[in-house]
Design a protein around this motif. Structure first.
Motif, PDB file in Angstrom:
ATOM      1  N   ASP A 146       0.850  -1.198   0.000  1.00 31.31           N
ATOM      2  CA  ASP A 146       0.000   0.000   0.000  1.00 31.31           C
ATOM      3  C   ASP A 146       0.888   1.252   0.000  1.00 31.31           C
ATOM      4  O   ASP A 146       1.163   1.835   1.050  1.00 31.31           O
ATOM      5  CB  ASP A 146      -0.897  -0.035   1.248  1.00 31.31           C
ATOM      6  N   ALA A 186      -0.263   4.445   1.852  1.00 33.21           N
ATOM      7  CA  ALA A 186      -0.160   4.297   3.308  1.00 33.21           C
ATOM      8  C   ALA A 186       1.283   4.424   3.769  1.00 33.21           C
ATOM      9  O   ALA A 186       1.558   4.985   4.840  1.00 33.21           O
ATOM     10  CB  ALA A 186      -0.734   2.944   3.735  1.00 33.21           C
ATOM     11  N   ARG A 214       2.889   6.589   6.761  1.00 33.33           N
ATOM     12  CA  ARG A 214       3.631   5.890   7.819  1.00 33.33           C
ATOM     13  C   ARG A 214       5.059   6.419   7.952  1.00 33.33           C
ATOM     14  O   ARG A 214       5.620   6.414   9.057  1.00 33.33           O
ATOM     15  CB  ARG A 214       3.641   4.379   7.541  1.00 33.33           C
ATOM     16  N   PHE A 222      -6.150   0.522   5.603  1.00 37.46           N
ATOM     17  CA  PHE A 222      -5.407   1.695   6.071  1.00 37.46           C
ATOM     18  C   PHE A 222      -6.098   2.941   5.517  1.00 37.46           C
ATOM     19  O   PHE A 222      -6.468   2.983   4.348  1.00 37.46           O
ATOM     20  CB  PHE A 222      -3.951   1.649   5.607  1.00 37.46           C
ATOM     21  N   ARG A 259      -7.184   6.178   3.678  1.00 41.78           N
ATOM     22  CA  ARG A 259      -6.694   6.861   2.476  1.00 41.78           C
ATOM     23  C   ARG A 259      -6.287   8.281   2.850  1.00 41.78           C
ATOM     24  O   ARG A 259      -6.805   8.849   3.828  1.00 41.78           O
ATOM     25  CB  ARG A 259      -7.792   6.902   1.405  1.00 41.78           C
TER      26      ARG A 259
END
Length: 297
Positions: free
Chosen positions: A121, A124, A128, A166, A168
DNA sequence: CACGATCCGGCTA
DNA sequence: TAGCCGTATCGTG
């Protein structure tokens, strides 16, 4: 709901230690888990959220189980797994390039076929990376988990520890006050997180663009420095040449090995490792005692 | 270029 | 529970 079982081939050797170790140690509760000797993750795809389960490597292939919303998502799901596990790498070429430097040769000899962990992803991963600035990997995981619990869309069919998608970037943009409630970190970093989310949502940062373009777009945002931009290139874009000369772990490893440890000097030394500097980062990180360096028992 | 502020979570003693 | 460290970034001097 469609379930498929596949085997994804790779060019041996493949060192699973930091690859599976990193994915397992940083797995965000709700969207990722390490269970029964496999990495599992929720993958947002056009046909809806899917779940991938990736076991440890066999001789020359990795076992994969897919649970898809639509059969048409198979190709994209497998592409993301290949990216996440760096299965398209040419380890002989990478290892030969890095081993040409006497400083890295022993590390390569000790772990031939070391890979660069990616992500299922990419969007994400950008968020992160910001959550991971300056904090321990364990703390970064906690922050991400809070974001997932507060803003991640629930799965229709929760599967083990996998319960949500997760959030968006647009989800963060739509609920900035909620983000501020759940993510407890310095105000400047919170602003950075929301700014990055907005840039992703409106296309100012386009992860499909050339890595050089993505890097420049990220660096133009307040609170995004070289570490965050190059982490995104390495993990989310699969840029094999991304390097983190200022990273705490990289600097510490360089010092232990007798390599230049001043970021600027280390960057100069790293030019000899191009275009495979992301692999050098992995080898350097692996010299330390860190949870990401070993497949869970 | 060096250095302090940021002001949190995890870990250790 | 006190205190330090953590796979950073920015502003000041």
């Amino acid at each position: 709901m469609i379930e498929l079982v596949r085997r994804l081939p790779f060019r041996p050797p493949l060192d699973p230690s930091n690859l599976y170790g990193h994915l397992a140690a940083t797995a965000v509760p709700g969207v990722e888990e390490w269970a029964d000797g496999a990495y599992r993750a929720v993958v947002p795809l056009p046909g809806g959220p899917s779940v991938v389960t990736v076991g440890l490597p066999e001789a020359d292939a990795v076992p994969v189980r897919l649970v898809l919303g639509e059969a048409a998502d198979e190709e994209e799901a497998l592409r993301r797994v290949r990216r996440t596990f760096d299965l398209d790498a040419d380890p002989l070429e990478v290892d030969a390039a890095l081993a040409a430097d006497p400083g890295l040769a022993p590390l390569v000899a000790a772990a031939p076929g070391r890979r660069v962990p990616g992500t299922v992803d990419p969007e994400a991963m950008v968020l992160r990376a910001v959550l991971g600035q300056q904090v321990s990997t364990a703390a970064a995981r906690t922050h991400a988990a809070r974001l997932v619990a507060a803003l991640g869309a629930p799965l229709e069919a929760p599967d083990g520890g996998l319960t949500r998608v997760f959030p968006r970037a647009a989800d963060l943009v739509a609920a900035p006050e909620r983000v501020a409630e759940v993510v407890r970190m310095p105000a400047s970093r919170l602003r950075t997180l929301l700014g990055v989310a907005a840039a992703l949502a409106d296309g100012v940062v386009d992860l499909a663009a050339d890595p050089r373009v993505v890097r420049a777009a990220l660096l133009a945002l307040p609170g995004i420095g070289p570490w965050t931009a190059d982490t995104v290139l390495m993990r989310a874009l699969g840029d094999a040449d991304a390097f983190l000369p200022g990273d705490l772990g990289v600097v510490a490893a360089a010092r232990r090995l007798g390599l230049p440890d001043a970021p600027r000097a280390l960057e100069v030394r790293s030019r000899a490792w191009s275009p495979y500097r992301a692999y050098a980062v992995q080898h350097l990180w692996a010299t330390g005692e860190h949870a990401v360096n070993a497949v869970p028992a």
